[in-house]
Scaffold this motif. Structure first.
Motif, PDB file in Angstrom:
ATOM      1  N   ASN A 145       0.810  -1.220   0.000  1.00 27.58           N
ATOM      2  CA  ASN A 145       0.000   0.000   0.000  1.00 27.58           C
ATOM      3  C   ASN A 145       0.843   1.269   0.000  1.00 27.58           C
ATOM      4  OD1 ASN A 145       0.952  -0.115   2.598  1.00 27.58           O
ATOM      5  ND2 ASN A 145      -1.040   0.086   3.594  1.00 27.58           N
ATOM      6  N   GLU A 146       2.166   1.128   0.085  1.00 29.35           N
ATOM      7  CA  GLU A 146       3.061   2.292   0.030  1.00 29.35           C
ATOM      8  C   GLU A 146       3.718   2.445  -1.335  1.00 29.35           C
ATOM      9  OE1 GLU A 146       5.949   1.929   3.112  1.00 29.35           O
ATOM     10  OE2 GLU A 146       4.488   2.118   4.764  1.00 29.35           O
ATOM     11  N   ARG A 147       3.349   1.601  -2.291  1.00 26.72           N
ATOM     12  CA  ARG A 147       4.118   1.552  -3.528  1.00 26.72           C
ATOM     13  C   ARG A 147       4.065   2.871  -4.306  1.00 26.72           C
ATOM     14  NH1 ARG A 147      -0.718  -0.753  -4.401  1.00 26.72           N
ATOM     15  NH2 ARG A 147      -1.683  -0.749  -6.475  1.00 26.72           N
ATOM     16  N   GLY A 148       2.917   3.548  -4.319  1.00 31.15           N
ATOM     17  CA  GLY A 148       2.833   4.809  -5.045  1.00 31.15           C
ATOM     18  C   GLY A 148       3.720   5.878  -4.447  1.00 31.15           C
ATOM     19  N   ALA A 149       3.675   6.020  -3.123  1.00 30.93           N
ATOM     20  CA  ALA A 149       4.500   7.024  -2.452  1.00 30.93           C
ATOM     21  C   ALA A 149       5.979   6.697  -2.580  1.00 30.93           C
ATOM     22  CB  ALA A 149       4.101   7.118  -0.979  1.00 30.93           C
ATOM     23  N   ARG A 150       6.327   5.416  -2.486  1.00 30.66           N
ATOM     24  CA  ARG A 150       7.729   5.023  -2.638  1.00 30.66           C
ATOM     25  C   ARG A 150       8.217   5.263  -4.065  1.00 30.66           C
ATOM     26  NH1 ARG A 150      10.236   1.484   1.117  1.00 30.66           N
ATOM     27  NH2 ARG A 150       9.007   1.250   3.021  1.00 30.66           N
ATOM     28  N   ASP A 152       7.151   7.649  -6.128  1.00 30.99           N
ATOM     29  CA  ASP A 152       7.353   9.081  -6.311  1.00 30.99           C
ATOM     30  C   ASP A 152       8.633   9.554  -5.623  1.00 30.99           C
ATOM     31  OD1 ASP A 152       5.053   9.333  -7.794  1.00 30.99           O
ATOM     32  OD2 ASP A 152       3.802   9.865  -6.075  1.00 30.99           O
ATOM     33  N   GLU A 153       8.867   9.066  -4.421  1.00 30.92           N
ATOM     34  CA  GLU A 153      10.059   9.508  -3.690  1.00 30.92           C
ATOM     35  C   GLU A 153      11.335   8.975  -4.332  1.00 30.92           C
ATOM     36  OE1 GLU A 153      11.754   9.643   0.905  1.00 30.92           O
ATOM     37  OE2 GLU A 153       9.627   9.173   0.538  1.00 30.92           O
ATOM     38  N   THR A 154      11.272   7.753  -4.827  1.00 29.58           N
ATOM     39  CA  THR A 154      12.448   7.193  -5.502  1.00 29.58           C
ATOM     40  C   THR A 154      12.772   7.963  -6.774  1.00 29.58           C
ATOM     41  OG1 THR A 154      12.053   4.984  -4.607  1.00 29.58           O
ATOM     42  CG2 THR A 154      13.397   5.132  -6.595  1.00 29.58           C
ATOM     43  N   LEU A 155      11.753   8.357  -7.528  1.00 26.88           N
ATOM     44  CA  LEU A 155      12.009   9.139  -8.736  1.00 26.88           C
ATOM     45  C   LEU A 155      12.657  10.474  -8.390  1.00 26.88           C
ATOM     46  CD1 LEU A 155       8.789   8.467 -10.870  1.00 26.88           C
ATOM     47  CD2 LEU A 155      10.998   7.288 -10.933  1.00 26.88           C
ATOM     48  N   GLU A 156      12.254  11.076  -7.285  1.00 24.51           N
ATOM     49  CA  GLU A 156      12.888  12.315  -6.841  1.00 24.51           C
ATOM     50  C   GLU A 156      14.368  12.091  -6.531  1.00 24.51           C
ATOM     51  OE1 GLU A 156      12.577  15.529  -3.131  1.00 24.51           O
ATOM     52  OE2 GLU A 156      10.995  14.010  -3.420  1.00 24.51           O
ATOM     53  N   ILE A 157      14.675  10.983  -5.870  1.00 25.43           N
ATOM     54  CA  ILE A 157      16.060  10.658  -5.545  1.00 25.43           C
ATOM     55  C   ILE A 157      16.865  10.373  -6.806  1.00 25.43           C
ATOM     56  CG2 ILE A 157      17.534   8.949  -4.396  1.00 25.43           C
ATOM     57  CD1 ILE A 157      15.254   8.712  -2.286  1.00 25.43           C
ATOM     58  N   LEU A 158      16.278   9.669  -7.758  1.00 25.18           N
ATOM     59  CA  LEU A 158      16.979   9.373  -9.005  1.00 25.18           C
ATOM     60  C   LEU A 158      17.352  10.654  -9.741  1.00 25.18           C
ATOM     61  CD1 LEU A 158      14.987   6.308 -10.399  1.00 25.18           C
ATOM     62  CD2 LEU A 158      17.253   6.308  -9.346  1.00 25.18           C
ATOM     63  N   PHE A 167      24.637  14.797  -3.054  1.00 21.95           N
ATOM     64  CA  PHE A 167      23.259  15.190  -2.771  1.00 21.95           C
ATOM     65  C   PHE A 167      22.801  14.473  -1.503  1.00 21.95           C
ATOM     66  CE2 PHE A 167      22.996  11.297  -5.122  1.00 21.95           C
ATOM     67  CZ  PHE A 167      21.876  10.629  -4.652  1.00 21.95           C
ATOM     68  N   SER A 168      21.758  14.992  -0.898  1.00 20.26           N
ATOM     69  CA  SER A 168      21.179  14.374   0.291  1.00 20.26           C
ATOM     70  C   SER A 168      19.671  14.290   0.107  1.00 20.26           C
ATOM     71  CB  SER A 168      21.523  15.179   1.549  1.00 20.26           C
ATOM     72  OG  SER A 168      21.010  16.503   1.436  1.00 20.26           O
ATOM     73  N   HIS A 169      19.015  13.587   1.021  1.00 21.25           N
ATOM     74  CA  HIS A 169      17.563  13.444   0.912  1.00 21.25           C
ATOM     75  C   HIS A 169      16.975  13.163   2.283  1.00 21.25           C
ATOM     76  CE1 HIS A 169      13.749  12.538  -1.083  1.00 21.25           C
ATOM     77  NE2 HIS A 169      13.622  11.534  -0.223  1.00 21.25           N
ATOM     78  N   GLN A 170      15.903  13.844   2.589  1.00 19.67           N
ATOM     79  CA  GLN A 170      15.158  13.613   3.826  1.00 19.67           C
ATOM     80  C   GLN A 170      13.678  13.504   3.475  1.00 19.67           C
ATOM     81  OE1 GLN A 170      16.640  13.107   6.818  1.00 19.67           O
ATOM     82  NE2 GLN A 170      18.607  13.330   5.736  1.00 19.67           N
ATOM     83  N   GLY A 171      13.211  12.282   3.287  1.00 16.33           N
ATOM     84  CA  GLY A 171      11.829  12.058   2.901  1.00 16.33           C
ATOM     85  C   GLY A 171      11.116  11.160   3.876  1.00 16.33           C
ATOM     86  N   LYS A 172       9.892  10.782   3.537  1.00 14.35           N
ATOM     87  CA  LYS A 172       9.091   9.945   4.416  1.00 14.35           C
ATOM     88  C   LYS A 172       9.649   8.536   4.507  1.00 14.35           C
ATOM     89  CE  LYS A 172       4.404   8.107   5.039  1.00 14.35           C
ATOM     90  NZ  LYS A 172       3.007   8.086   4.534  1.00 14.35           N
ATOM     91  N   HIS A 173      10.088   7.991   3.365  1.00 15.38           N
ATOM     92  CA  HIS A 173      10.537   6.604   3.331  1.00 15.38           C
ATOM     93  C   HIS A 173      12.052   6.449   3.295  1.00 15.38           C
ATOM     94  CE1 HIS A 173       6.419   5.261   2.759  1.00 15.38           C
ATOM     95  NE2 HIS A 173       6.271   6.148   1.808  1.00 15.38           N
ATOM     96  N   PHE A 174      12.757   7.477   2.845  1.00 17.44           N
ATOM     97  CA  PHE A 174      14.202   7.379   2.687  1.00 17.44           C
ATOM     98  C   PHE A 174      14.860   8.652   3.209  1.00 17.44           C
ATOM     99  CE2 PHE A 174      12.050   5.208  -0.856  1.00 17.44           C
ATOM    100  CZ  PHE A 174      12.420   3.895  -0.589  1.00 17.44           C
ATOM    101  N   GLN A 175      15.934   8.465   3.961  1.00 14.46           N
ATOM    102  CA  GLN A 175      16.701   9.594   4.483  1.00 14.46           C
ATOM    103  C   GLN A 175      18.186   9.243   4.434  1.00 14.46           C
ATOM    104  OE1 GLN A 175      14.646   7.902   7.061  1.00 14.46           O
ATOM    105  NE2 GLN A 175      12.836   8.728   6.031  1.00 14.46           N
ATOM    106  N   PHE A 176      18.981  10.156   3.953  1.00 10.25           N
ATOM    107  CA  PHE A 176      20.427   9.950   3.980  1.00 10.25           C
ATOM    108  C   PHE A 176      21.128  11.297   3.831  1.00 10.25           C
ATOM    109  CE2 PHE A 176      18.701   8.927  -0.237  1.00 10.25           C
ATOM    110  CZ  PHE A 176      19.356   9.837  -1.056  1.00 10.25           C
TER     111      PHE A 176
END
Length: 303
Positions: A145-150, A152-158, A167-176
């Motif tokens: 049920n998280e596949r859509g949000a994941r 979108d966030e992965t495309l932003e990271i890509l 680069f860095s990222h602080q999102g709902k599912h991924f942070q680094f």
């Protein structure tokens, strides 16, 4: 054919030898690209249905689903095969149709895609989708049920990774914190897939191109294009360069010409229609069949 008209091939359930032979001869005959279908595991039992189904069939595992995830389907890692095809060809574009993005760690996927770009000399296209098989997500350990949000966030990271540098990222599912995938920018066309409302809105918002799920009629393709163009206008992205990669229902020359006349410049044929994925035909027979299709569609002169 006009220089604006291209014909590619989408592949699934091929042996590695068939895949490489298809790639070499497709390039020789003037086909534009080869697209790789993807799944990671095949659940023995499952409840969902491929989104190409217009209606939910009464039987749990219908013929369309079994053609994708039955027990005798051959699944190989697409990135390994993609590299092999890149090494066996020089002009052929290579793409995923589609990569199930939410089941991938975004940084590992960024590494895959940057490598694919460099190994192929810039011939790689990333076709993406959200996935549909719940049991596959459960096996991988990603909430369905998280596949859509994941996605979108992965495309932003890509996009960040492809820009080159740290680069860095602080999102709902991924942070680094600050890190680097590539010291230089890589230009990877982002081709989002899907035929549903959420998918088409994502296409309009983020993508450089669209590829449809399964195969569609000309009428369906035109209606989907209308939806995408409406969404692009609404979202202010209509001035961005954009490509349609359309998978028609048949390889009939008349049907193919109708798609071209309707303004679809990049068609992608279903592989088994042009190169049967069966061991009952010899390599010579498969090559001859591909040559006939290339001739019938105007890619080459008669052989």
């Amino acid at each position: 054919m006009s220089a604006r008209r291209t014909i590619g091939i989408t592949t699934y359930d091929y042996s590695p030898r068939d895949m490489l032979n298809l790639a070499v001869h497709a390039e020789r005959l003037g086909f534009e690209g080869l697209w790789f279908g993807e799944h990671y595991v095949i659940p023995e039992r499952y409840e969902g249905h491929h989104p190409s189904r217009k209606e939910t069939p009464k039987d749990q595992n219908d013929a369309r689903d079994r053609a994708i995830i039955s027990s005798d389907i051959r699944i190989y890692d697409p990135w390994f095969l993609l590299g092999a095809v890149a090494g066996a060809t020089t002009r052929l574009k290579i793409g995923t149709a589609i990569c199930i993005v939410p089941m991938n760690n975004p940084l590992i996927l960024a590494r895959h895609t940057a490598t694919a770009h460099d190994v192929s000399g810039g011939r790689f296209l990333l076709g993406t989708g959200a996935g549909w098989l719940k049991e596959e997500f459960e096996a991988i350990g990603v909430p369905f049920n998280e596949r859509g949000a994941r996605l979108d966030e992965t495309l932003e990271i890509l996009r960040k990774a492809w820009a080159g540098g740290y680069f860095s990222h602080q999102g709902k599912h991924f942070q680094f914190d600050s890190l680097q995938i590539s010291p230089h920018a890589v230009k990877v066309p982002l081709v989002c897939g899907g035929n549903t409302g959420p998918a088409l809105r994502r296409v309009a918002e983020l993508a450089d191109g669209w590829i449809n799920s399964a195969m569609v009629s000309l009428e369906e393709a035109m209606a989907l294009r209308d939806t995408i163009e409406t969404e692009r206008t609404t979202r202010g992205t209509s001035s961005r360069p954009f490509d349609y990669y359309v998978r028609p229902q048949t390889i009939d020359p008349g049907d193919i010409e109708a798609f071209f006349r309707a303004g679809f410049e990049n068609l992608v044929l279903w592989g088994p229609n042009v190169w049967p994925n069966t061991e009952n035909l010899s390599l010579t027979e498969k090559i001859a069949g591909l040559e006939r299709v290339a001739h019938d569609l105007g890619l080459i002169a008669p052989v």
